[in-house]
Motif scaffolding. Structure first.
Motif, PDB file in Angstrom:
ATOM      1  N   UNK A  48      32.650  64.717   0.724  1.00 10.57           N
ATOM      2  CA  UNK A  48      33.352  64.665   2.015  1.00 10.57           C
ATOM      3  C   UNK A  48      34.599  65.545   1.987  1.00 10.57           C
ATOM      4  N   UNK A  49      34.938  66.039   3.164  1.00 17.15           N
ATOM      5  CA  UNK A  49      36.245  66.665   3.338  1.00 17.15           C
ATOM      6  C   UNK A  49      37.302  65.569   3.209  1.00 17.15           C
ATOM      7  N   UNK A  50      38.491  65.950   2.772  1.00 11.80           N
ATOM      8  CA  UNK A  50      39.545  64.955   2.576  1.00 11.80           C
ATOM      9  C   UNK A  50      39.775  64.096   3.827  1.00 11.80           C
ATOM     10  N   UNK A  51      39.733  64.724   5.012  1.00 15.90           N
ATOM     11  CA  UNK A  51      40.046  63.950   6.232  1.00 15.90           C
ATOM     12  C   UNK A  51      38.915  63.005   6.642  1.00 15.90           C
ATOM     13  N   UNK A  52      37.736  63.137   6.005  1.00 10.38           N
ATOM     14  CA  UNK A  52      36.625  62.233   6.331  1.00 10.38           C
ATOM     15  C   UNK A  52      36.609  60.993   5.433  1.00 10.38           C
ATOM     16  N   UNK A  53      37.473  60.987   4.431  1.00  6.28           N
ATOM     17  CA  UNK A  53      37.385  59.948   3.401  1.00  6.28           C
ATOM     18  C   UNK A  53      37.601  58.548   3.970  1.00  6.28           C
ATOM     19  N   UNK A  54      38.613  58.400   4.809  1.00  4.78           N
ATOM     20  CA  UNK A  54      38.953  57.060   5.306  1.00  4.78           C
ATOM     21  C   UNK A  54      37.801  56.483   6.141  1.00  4.78           C
ATOM     22  N   UNK A  55      37.182  57.332   6.961  1.00  8.15           N
ATOM     23  CA  UNK A  55      36.047  56.886   7.788  1.00  8.15           C
ATOM     24  C   UNK A  55      34.877  56.470   6.906  1.00  8.15           C
ATOM     25  N   UNK A  56      34.676  57.222   5.840  1.00  8.47           N
ATOM     26  CA  UNK A  56      33.581  56.893   4.918  1.00  8.47           C
ATOM     27  C   UNK A  56      33.813  55.523   4.275  1.00  8.47           C
ATOM     28  N   UNK A  57      35.026  55.310   3.788  1.00 12.04           N
ATOM     29  CA  UNK A  57      35.330  54.034   3.137  1.00 12.04           C
ATOM     30  C   UNK A  57      35.161  52.876   4.124  1.00 12.04           C
ATOM     31  N   UNK A  58      35.574  53.115   5.360  1.00 11.41           N
ATOM     32  CA  UNK A  58      35.407  52.131   6.444  1.00 11.41           C
ATOM     33  C   UNK A  58      33.924  51.751   6.571  1.00 11.41           C
ATOM     34  N   UNK A  59      33.079  52.778   6.541  1.00 15.23           N
ATOM     35  CA  UNK A  59      31.641  52.573   6.686  1.00 15.23           C
ATOM     36  C   UNK A  59      31.084  51.756   5.520  1.00 15.23           C
ATOM     37  N   UNK A  60      31.568  52.041   4.323  1.00 16.36           N
ATOM     38  CA  UNK A  60      31.113  51.278   3.155  1.00 16.36           C
ATOM     39  C   UNK A  60      31.555  49.827   3.288  1.00 16.36           C
ATOM     40  N   UNK A  61      32.819  49.640   3.681  1.00 16.23           N
ATOM     41  CA  UNK A  61      33.352  48.284   3.849  1.00 16.23           C
ATOM     42  C   UNK A  61      32.521  47.482   4.853  1.00 16.23           C
ATOM     43  N   UNK A  62      32.160  48.163   5.932  1.00 10.17           N
ATOM     44  CA  UNK A  62      31.453  47.497   7.029  1.00 10.17           C
ATOM     45  C   UNK A  62      30.059  47.026   6.618  1.00 10.17           C
ATOM     46  N   UNK A  63      29.426  47.789   5.726  1.00  8.74           N
ATOM     47  CA  UNK A  63      28.020  47.500   5.423  1.00  8.74           C
ATOM     48  C   UNK A  63      27.796  46.820   4.076  1.00  8.74           C
ATOM     49  N   UNK A  64      28.831  46.689   3.264  1.00 11.08           N
ATOM     50  CA  UNK A  64      28.671  46.090   1.941  1.00 11.08           C
ATOM     51  C   UNK A  64      29.508  44.826   1.826  1.00 11.08           C
ATOM     52  N   UNK A  65      28.874  43.696   1.975  1.00 14.00           N
ATOM     53  CA  UNK A  65      29.585  42.434   1.954  1.00 14.00           C
ATOM     54  C   UNK A  65      29.674  41.875   0.546  1.00 14.00           C
ATOM     55  N   UNK A  66      30.697  41.100   0.305  1.00 11.38           N
ATOM     56  CA  UNK A  66      30.739  40.296  -0.906  1.00 11.38           C
ATOM     57  C   UNK A  66      30.193  38.910  -0.582  1.00 11.38           C
ATOM     58  N   UNK A  67      29.278  38.463  -1.392  1.00 14.92           N
ATOM     59  CA  UNK A  67      28.651  37.160  -1.175  1.00 14.92           C
ATOM     60  C   UNK A  67      28.845  36.306  -2.425  1.00 14.92           C
ATOM     61  N   UNK A  68      28.825  35.015  -2.231  1.00 12.74           N
ATOM     62  CA  UNK A  68      28.858  34.106  -3.362  1.00 12.74           C
ATOM     63  C   UNK A  68      27.438  33.644  -3.641  1.00 12.74           C
TER      64      UNK A  68
END
Ligand code: NI
Ligand code: NI
Ligand code: NI
Lengths: 109, 109, 109
Positions: A48-68
């Motif tokens: 990714x370009x540096x300015x795309x990084x935050x959006x990418x991390x957002x996307x990972x956060x949104x789709x990868x849950x922590x479960x017990x």
């Protein structure tokens, strides 16, 4: 330019990939494994370009849950006629581990 | 020192590996997948001195071609007795994606 | 913060993983292959603080030995009734190749 290595749970990978592709990213997928449960996960490579990084991390956060998850340890050997049923052990699974590396160059040949 | 991650098509990997080995490189190979067709590719890890980088990229360029493939999409469901044969979709495959990372250290233990 | 990629022999991976886990590291494991014998090895991803790096390398050194193996090349085709038994070839296996990359960020999501 950054190279992002995201280690995500196998069960989250499909949705995340769809989302990343929809956002125009090209993703390389590597089958991997890790953690206490030796569960299969997936390591994604994304440039990714540096300015795309935050959006990418957002996307990972949104789709990868922590479960017990509750895992039954192996039943104990019954000693002297007594049997202690094992109590399930609580384990955190899911989530993602993301490594952000500075890529001095990314070329599509 | 640089760590090069080269994602190449499986069909190009054999020849490229031979060439890299002949040029004195030690290469780690990881099975991966990517792209629109979910085709298998190979991710290569190669450590090089900075001055070897250009020659390495040359070698990748020489052995990893971009090809045009035609892929038939799934046949459409025939509705009301009519059947529209699917037109093949053109897809670029091959080529390579190369990530160049600055390695602060590479040790052979 | 550093991302360490350690390519180790499959036969050494189990003990090393136990040791790394005991020392509090979380490790992602990727099946890989490399070298003259095309033997399977394992690529480990481990994020460490800069001050943990030396201890980590120590641990890899301790658990990943270099061994000498003798490999029989393919038997030669007997020509004109004579048969030259192939002499075994000496090959170094084991050890580890370690890449140390500066990670600008490591996040557990
Ligand atoms: Ni999304
Ligand atoms: Ni060549
Ligand atoms: Ni140890």
């Amino acid at each position: 330019m950054k190279l992002v290595l995201a280690v995500v749970q196998r069960q989250d990978a499909g949705e995340l990939l769809e989302s990343l592709t929809a956002h125009g990213h090209r993703v390389t997928r590597i089958s991997s494994e890790g953690g206490f449960l030796h569960e299969g996960n997936v390591t994604l490579l994304i440039a990714v370009q540096d300015h795309q990084l935050e959006t990418l991390l957002q996307d990972v956060r949104e789709h990868c849950y922590t479960r017990t998850r509750y895992v039954s340890p192996l039943p104990p050997v019954a000693e002297s006629g007594e049997f202690y049923p094992p109590s399930p052990v609580e384990v955190q699974v899911g989530g993602a581990t993301v490594f952000v590396l500075r890529a001095s160059d990314v070329a599509r040949l």
